[in-house]
Design a protein around this motif. Structure first.
Motif, PDB file in Angstrom:
ATOM      1  N   LYS A 134      39.594 -65.656  -7.443  1.00  0.00           N
ATOM      2  CA  LYS A 134      39.214 -64.669  -6.437  1.00  0.00           C
ATOM      3  C   LYS A 134      39.308 -65.305  -5.059  1.00  0.00           C
ATOM      4  O   LYS A 134      39.395 -66.520  -4.914  1.00  0.00           O
ATOM      5  CB  LYS A 134      37.814 -64.168  -6.721  1.00  0.00           C
ATOM      6  CG  LYS A 134      36.778 -65.267  -6.617  1.00  0.00           C
ATOM      7  CD  LYS A 134      35.446 -64.835  -7.144  1.00  0.00           C
ATOM      8  CE  LYS A 134      34.474 -65.996  -7.032  1.00  0.00           C
ATOM      9  NZ  LYS A 134      33.197 -65.706  -7.637  1.00  0.00           N
ATOM     10  N   GLY A 148      30.260 -58.744  -3.144  1.00  0.00           N
ATOM     11  CA  GLY A 148      28.826 -58.984  -3.015  1.00  0.00           C
ATOM     12  C   GLY A 148      28.129 -57.761  -2.453  1.00  0.00           C
ATOM     13  O   GLY A 148      27.051 -57.371  -2.918  1.00  0.00           O
ATOM     14  N   LYS A 157      29.254 -54.676  -2.626  1.00  0.00           N
ATOM     15  CA  LYS A 157      29.368 -53.610  -3.625  1.00  0.00           C
ATOM     16  C   LYS A 157      28.325 -53.750  -4.727  1.00  0.00           C
ATOM     17  O   LYS A 157      27.957 -52.769  -5.364  1.00  0.00           O
ATOM     18  CB  LYS A 157      30.766 -53.638  -4.246  1.00  0.00           C
ATOM     19  CG  LYS A 157      31.718 -52.705  -3.546  1.00  0.00           C
ATOM     20  CD  LYS A 157      31.448 -51.275  -3.950  1.00  0.00           C
ATOM     21  CE  LYS A 157      32.477 -50.349  -3.326  1.00  0.00           C
ATOM     22  NZ  LYS A 157      32.361 -48.998  -3.825  1.00  0.00           N
ATOM     23  N   ASN A 158      27.864 -54.976  -4.917  1.00  0.00           N
ATOM     24  CA  ASN A 158      26.873 -55.177  -5.964  1.00  0.00           C
ATOM     25  C   ASN A 158      25.538 -54.551  -5.617  1.00  0.00           C
ATOM     26  O   ASN A 158      24.654 -54.461  -6.448  1.00  0.00           O
ATOM     27  CB  ASN A 158      26.707 -56.658  -6.270  1.00  0.00           C
ATOM     28  CG  ASN A 158      27.738 -57.123  -7.258  1.00  0.00           C
ATOM     29  OD1 ASN A 158      28.057 -56.407  -8.194  1.00  0.00           O
ATOM     30  ND2 ASN A 158      28.276 -58.287  -7.060  1.00  0.00           N
ATOM     31  N   ILE A 159      25.368 -54.124  -4.378  1.00  0.00           N
ATOM     32  CA  ILE A 159      24.126 -53.446  -4.009  1.00  0.00           C
ATOM     33  C   ILE A 159      24.185 -51.991  -4.443  1.00  0.00           C
ATOM     34  O   ILE A 159      23.227 -51.461  -4.986  1.00  0.00           O
ATOM     35  CB  ILE A 159      23.870 -53.569  -2.484  1.00  0.00           C
ATOM     36  CG1 ILE A 159      23.694 -55.049  -2.134  1.00  0.00           C
ATOM     37  CG2 ILE A 159      22.652 -52.755  -2.077  1.00  0.00           C
ATOM     38  CD1 ILE A 159      23.695 -55.332  -0.657  1.00  0.00           C
ATOM     39  N   VAL A 160      25.309 -51.344  -4.218  1.00  0.00           N
ATOM     40  CA  VAL A 160      25.395 -49.920  -4.560  1.00  0.00           C
ATOM     41  C   VAL A 160      26.154 -49.602  -5.846  1.00  0.00           C
ATOM     42  O   VAL A 160      26.088 -48.480  -6.337  1.00  0.00           O
ATOM     43  CB  VAL A 160      26.030 -49.097  -3.411  1.00  0.00           C
ATOM     44  CG1 VAL A 160      25.121 -49.106  -2.210  1.00  0.00           C
ATOM     45  CG2 VAL A 160      27.393 -49.605  -3.024  1.00  0.00           C
ATOM     46  N   GLY A 161      26.873 -50.572  -6.376  1.00  0.00           N
ATOM     47  CA  GLY A 161      27.633 -50.307  -7.594  1.00  0.00           C
ATOM     48  C   GLY A 161      28.967 -49.668  -7.263  1.00  0.00           C
ATOM     49  O   GLY A 161      29.317 -49.515  -6.101  1.00  0.00           O
ATOM     50  N   GLY A 162      29.714 -49.312  -8.281  1.00  0.00           N
ATOM     51  CA  GLY A 162      31.017 -48.691  -8.068  1.00  0.00           C
ATOM     52  C   GLY A 162      32.153 -49.662  -8.279  1.00  0.00           C
ATOM     53  O   GLY A 162      31.960 -50.759  -8.810  1.00  0.00           O
ATOM     54  N   GLU A 163      33.328 -49.250  -7.835  1.00  0.00           N
ATOM     55  CA  GLU A 163      34.517 -50.043  -8.101  1.00  0.00           C
ATOM     56  C   GLU A 163      34.678 -51.210  -7.139  1.00  0.00           C
ATOM     57  O   GLU A 163      34.436 -51.078  -5.944  1.00  0.00           O
ATOM     58  CB  GLU A 163      35.758 -49.149  -8.005  1.00  0.00           C
ATOM     59  CG  GLU A 163      37.011 -49.934  -8.366  1.00  0.00           C
ATOM     60  CD  GLU A 163      38.281 -49.130  -8.281  1.00  0.00           C
ATOM     61  OE1 GLU A 163      38.237 -47.955  -7.927  1.00  0.00           O
ATOM     62  OE2 GLU A 163      39.329 -49.728  -8.576  1.00  0.00           O
ATOM     63  N   LEU A 164      35.149 -52.349  -7.661  1.00  0.00           N
ATOM     64  CA  LEU A 164      35.486 -53.500  -6.822  1.00  0.00           C
ATOM     65  C   LEU A 164      37.004 -53.455  -6.656  1.00  0.00           C
ATOM     66  O   LEU A 164      37.737 -54.047  -7.439  1.00  0.00           O
ATOM     67  CB  LEU A 164      35.039 -54.797  -7.505  1.00  0.00           C
ATOM     68  CG  LEU A 164      33.550 -54.887  -7.855  1.00  0.00           C
ATOM     69  CD1 LEU A 164      33.263 -56.158  -8.655  1.00  0.00           C
ATOM     70  CD2 LEU A 164      32.692 -54.880  -6.614  1.00  0.00           C
ATOM     71  N   TYR A 217      39.239 -56.608  -6.598  1.00  0.00           N
ATOM     72  CA  TYR A 217      39.420 -57.234  -7.913  1.00  0.00           C
ATOM     73  C   TYR A 217      40.395 -56.435  -8.772  1.00  0.00           C
ATOM     74  O   TYR A 217      41.177 -57.002  -9.524  1.00  0.00           O
ATOM     75  CB  TYR A 217      38.079 -57.339  -8.647  1.00  0.00           C
ATOM     76  CG  TYR A 217      37.189 -58.476  -8.201  1.00  0.00           C
ATOM     77  CD1 TYR A 217      37.699 -59.556  -7.492  1.00  0.00           C
ATOM     78  CD2 TYR A 217      35.836 -58.473  -8.520  1.00  0.00           C
ATOM     79  CE1 TYR A 217      36.877 -60.595  -7.106  1.00  0.00           C
ATOM     80  CE2 TYR A 217      35.005 -59.515  -8.128  1.00  0.00           C
ATOM     81  CZ  TYR A 217      35.521 -60.569  -7.426  1.00  0.00           C
ATOM     82  OH  TYR A 217      34.705 -61.588  -7.062  1.00  0.00           O
ATOM     83  N   THR A 218      40.303 -55.106  -8.674  1.00  0.00           N
ATOM     84  CA  THR A 218      41.217 -54.277  -9.469  1.00  0.00           C
ATOM     85  C   THR A 218      42.660 -54.613  -9.109  1.00  0.00           C
ATOM     86  O   THR A 218      43.501 -54.835  -9.979  1.00  0.00           O
ATOM     87  CB  THR A 218      40.964 -52.773  -9.224  1.00  0.00           C
ATOM     88  OG1 THR A 218      39.593 -52.498  -9.436  1.00  0.00           O
ATOM     89  CG2 THR A 218      41.790 -51.916 -10.151  1.00  0.00           C
ATOM     90  N   LEU A 237      43.719 -58.214 -10.274  1.00  0.00           N
ATOM     91  CA  LEU A 237      44.005 -58.316 -11.704  1.00  0.00           C
ATOM     92  C   LEU A 237      45.253 -57.534 -12.083  1.00  0.00           C
ATOM     93  O   LEU A 237      45.998 -57.930 -12.963  1.00  0.00           O
ATOM     94  CB  LEU A 237      42.793 -57.857 -12.524  1.00  0.00           C
ATOM     95  CG  LEU A 237      41.566 -58.753 -12.411  1.00  0.00           C
ATOM     96  CD1 LEU A 237      40.462 -58.252 -13.308  1.00  0.00           C
ATOM     97  CD2 LEU A 237      41.883 -60.192 -12.781  1.00  0.00           C
ATOM     98  N   GLU A 238      45.474 -56.423 -11.371  1.00  0.00           N
ATOM     99  CA  GLU A 238      46.665 -55.603 -11.640  1.00  0.00           C
ATOM    100  C   GLU A 238      47.939 -56.404 -11.303  1.00  0.00           C
ATOM    101  O   GLU A 238      48.886 -56.439 -12.069  1.00  0.00           O
ATOM    102  CB  GLU A 238      46.568 -54.327 -10.801  1.00  0.00           C
ATOM    103  CG  GLU A 238      47.404 -53.171 -11.296  1.00  0.00           C
ATOM    104  CD  GLU A 238      47.058 -52.731 -12.696  1.00  0.00           C
ATOM    105  OE1 GLU A 238      48.001 -52.488 -13.450  1.00  0.00           O
ATOM    106  OE2 GLU A 238      45.857 -52.637 -13.048  1.00  0.00           O
TER     107      GLU A 238
END
Lengths: 104, 145
Positions: free
Chosen positions: A29, A38, A40-47, A50-51, A54-55
């Motif tokens: 990463k 980091g 996004k880890n407060i509200v959740g949802g898609e990263l 990272y998508t 990895l794609e």
């Protein structure tokens, strides 16, 4: 190059089995992306960062597998499988493998 | 004391914005699923003959394990039982991955997708069970024209 995750391809006959072909890549990463992750880890949802990472990595691994199959004289890869594993906390390995075959 | 207040505030932000984002996402997925409902999806290994070479299609999504969910999950895990929050989260991610796969199939002009498989893996810092991080869900299958 025909790719399929089924064992046979209807309408085509496998005349020759080349053997296992594979491609892998290990991606780490990126600091900027990790900062966003980091938050996004407060509200959740898609990263999304990272998508995409990895794609891209998966496409590269697939290209390596195709290159190996071409070098061995295959014109199709059947029973393709994908696997991802986190090797350390910051890096993932993307692995793709299948059976190289010659279709008649 | 200040630390607890900050944690509380972050949790509230998580509940409010996370909940809203989830509702929007579910509605958005329903719309997209409706538009793609004519594509046949199976996890069967035997595929019909179409006269044209099949195409390998994939769809993936990386989702965050947010602090609010981890916080609640820790409480639930003390007593055991269902962690419905994780159920919804994983279900959303799996549906999103499948929708992306179907969108890729549609873009390639496919009518059917067979032998669909799902893969799950942890990514980022959570790989070592720490807080945060995410999980990747990958769907892949063989599309036929």
């Amino acid at each position: 190059m025909i790719l399929s995750n089924t064992e046979t391809i209807p309408g085509y006959t496998i005349t020759h089995h080349i053997g296992l072909v594979q491609g892998n890549t290990v991606r780490a990463k990126h600091v900027g992306r990790d900062l966003m992750a980091g938050l996004k880890n407060i509200v959740g949802g898609e990263l999304k960062g990272y998508t995409e990472l990895l794609e891209d990595a998966r496409q590269e691994a697939t290209q390596r597998m195709i290159a190996e199959a071409e070098a061995k004289g295959a014109n199709a890869i059947v029973n393709v499988r994908f696997s991802t594993s986190a090797i350390t906390s910051g890096a993932s390995e993307l692995y793709v493998y299948g059976t190289g075959v010659v279709l008649g | 004391m200040l630390g607890a207040a900050i944690t509380g505030l972050l949790l509230l932000i998580g509940v409010f914005f996370g909940g809203r984002a989830q509702r929007q996402h579910l509605a958005d997925m329903d719309r997209r699923a409706e538009a793609l409902s004519d594509i046949i999806v199976t996890n069967l290994k035997t595929i019909p003959e179409s006269g044209q070479p099949p195409i390998l299609v994939t769809g993936s999504v990386v989702i965050a394990f947010d602090y609010f969910r981890q916080f609640v999950a820790k409480f639930v895990m003390f007593f055991g039982g269902r962690i419905t929050m994780y159920e919804t989260m994983l279900d959303r991610a799996r549906r999103e991955a499948l929708l992306r796969l179907l969108e890729a199939a549609r873009a390639a002009g496919a009518r059917e997708v067979h032998n669909v498989r799902y893969e799950f893996s942890r990514v980022g810092s959570a790989a070592e069970q720490g807080p945060g991080g995410g999980a990747e869900l990958l769907a892949y299958g063989t599309a036929i024209l």
